[in-house]
Scaffold this motif. Structure first.
Motif, PDB file in Angstrom:
ATOM      1  N   GLU A   1     131.146 -40.575  -6.862  1.00 13.45           N
ATOM      2  CA  GLU A   1     132.306 -40.058  -5.989  1.00 13.45           C
ATOM      3  C   GLU A   1     133.702 -40.371  -6.512  1.00 13.45           C
ATOM      4  O   GLU A   1     134.544 -39.447  -6.194  1.00 13.45           O
ATOM      5  CB  GLU A   1     132.176 -41.008  -4.668  1.00 13.45           C
TER       6      GLU A   1
ATOM      7  N   VAL B   1     132.319 -35.727   0.103  1.00  9.70           N
ATOM      8  CA  VAL B   1     132.150 -36.194  -1.286  1.00  9.70           C
ATOM      9  C   VAL B   1     131.017 -37.155  -1.427  1.00  9.70           C
ATOM     10  O   VAL B   1     130.376 -36.898  -2.467  1.00  9.70           O
ATOM     11  CB  VAL B   1     133.457 -36.681  -1.984  1.00  9.70           C
ATOM     12  N   PRO B   2     130.797 -37.810  -0.521  1.00  9.99           N
ATOM     13  CA  PRO B   2     129.351 -38.632  -0.639  1.00  9.99           C
ATOM     14  C   PRO B   2     128.309 -38.047  -0.939  1.00  9.99           C
ATOM     15  O   PRO B   2     127.254 -38.210  -1.453  1.00  9.99           O
ATOM     16  CB  PRO B   2     129.479 -39.636   0.631  1.00  9.99           C
TER      17      PRO B   2
ATOM     18  N   ALA C   1     128.276 -36.593  -4.374  1.00 10.71           N
ATOM     19  CA  ALA C   1     128.070 -37.538  -5.404  1.00 10.71           C
ATOM     20  C   ALA C   1     126.623 -37.914  -5.515  1.00 10.71           C
ATOM     21  O   ALA C   1     126.252 -38.315  -6.678  1.00 10.71           O
ATOM     22  CB  ALA C   1     128.623 -38.891  -4.967  1.00 10.71           C
TER      23      ALA C   1
END
Length: 230
Positions: free
Chosen positions: A135, A153-154, A157
């Motif tokens: 991330e 974004v998580p 990631a």
């Protein structure tokens, strides 16, 4: 052997255990093999760790905690988001190629942790750390290229960690650099497609307030109307 602080005993035994696992696998990392690698007595092991599983659990945590980034993007890398992601993935792959035994050892430790009740949660912590590092790398890449991620974004990631795992495991199996490079290029394109250029902030004008220049336009119109009336 002179008296050795327990922290130093642990450090030496952890380092020795990783060397044995990298060379002989988890099955070969017996307590005896580990202390022999560390050039220590068996009693030293039991003084530092409760059990072999205790050592292995701590080993995973220590190795993962020393990892600082997933994508080591060089500071001088130019180009757009796709180029930065591809360069970062290539940098990651260079590390894999430089030390394949390290990667094999980590995969073995993960599998062993998943099969061992006393090591419950170790693999989960391991991959939680990987996702946090991924991330941070994705946020850095977006910031450096002026892009905005459209997918949380998580989630990206987690995708990135899965991609790096797949690239690593496939290369360990076949050693095909060219295929790995093609997969890296695909991964960079797929991730970059989840972002858009970050729009520049637009000037905000409160409602019911004239835009800049509006006063002069109104004055000009009023002047024209006055001239026509006269």
């Amino acid at each position: 052997m002179a008296h050795m602080p327990v922290t130093e005993r642990r450090t030496r035994l952890l380092s020795a255990a990783f060397e044995v696992i990298a060379r002989s696998g988890v099955s070969g990392a017996t307590t005896r093999a580990i202390v022999d690698e560390a050039d220590m007595k068996l009693a030293s092991f039991h003084y530092a760790f409760e059990s072999r599983e205790d050592l292995l659990a701590q080993l995973v945590d220590v190795v993962v905690d020393t990892q600082e980034v997933v994508l080591g993007i060089p500071a001088d890398t130019a180009g757009g988001l796709r180029e930065l992601l591809e360069r970062g993935l290539l940098s990651y792959f260079d590390q894999v190629r430089a030390n394949p035994l390290h990667e094999r050892a980590m995969f073995e430790l993960t599998q062993y942790a998943l099969r061992t009740p006393s090591m419950a949660g170790v693999a989960e912590r391991q991959y939680g750390r990987y996702r946090a590092l991924a991330e941070a790398s994705l946020r850095e890449a977006a910031a450096r290229t002026g892009c905005a991620w459209q997918t949380p974004v998580p989630e990206l990631a987690a995708d990135l960690v899965a991609l790096t795992d797949g690239i690593t495991l496939a290369w360990l199996a076949d050693g095909d650099d060219e295929r790995a490079h093609r997969t890296i290029a695909f991964a960079a394109r797929a991730l970059a497609a989840e972002a858009t250029p970050d729009p520049s902030p637009r000037p905000h004008f409160p409602r019911n307030k004239p835009l800049p220049g509006a006063d002069s336009d109104v004055s000009a119109n009023e002047h024209a109307e006055t001239m026509e009336t006269s």
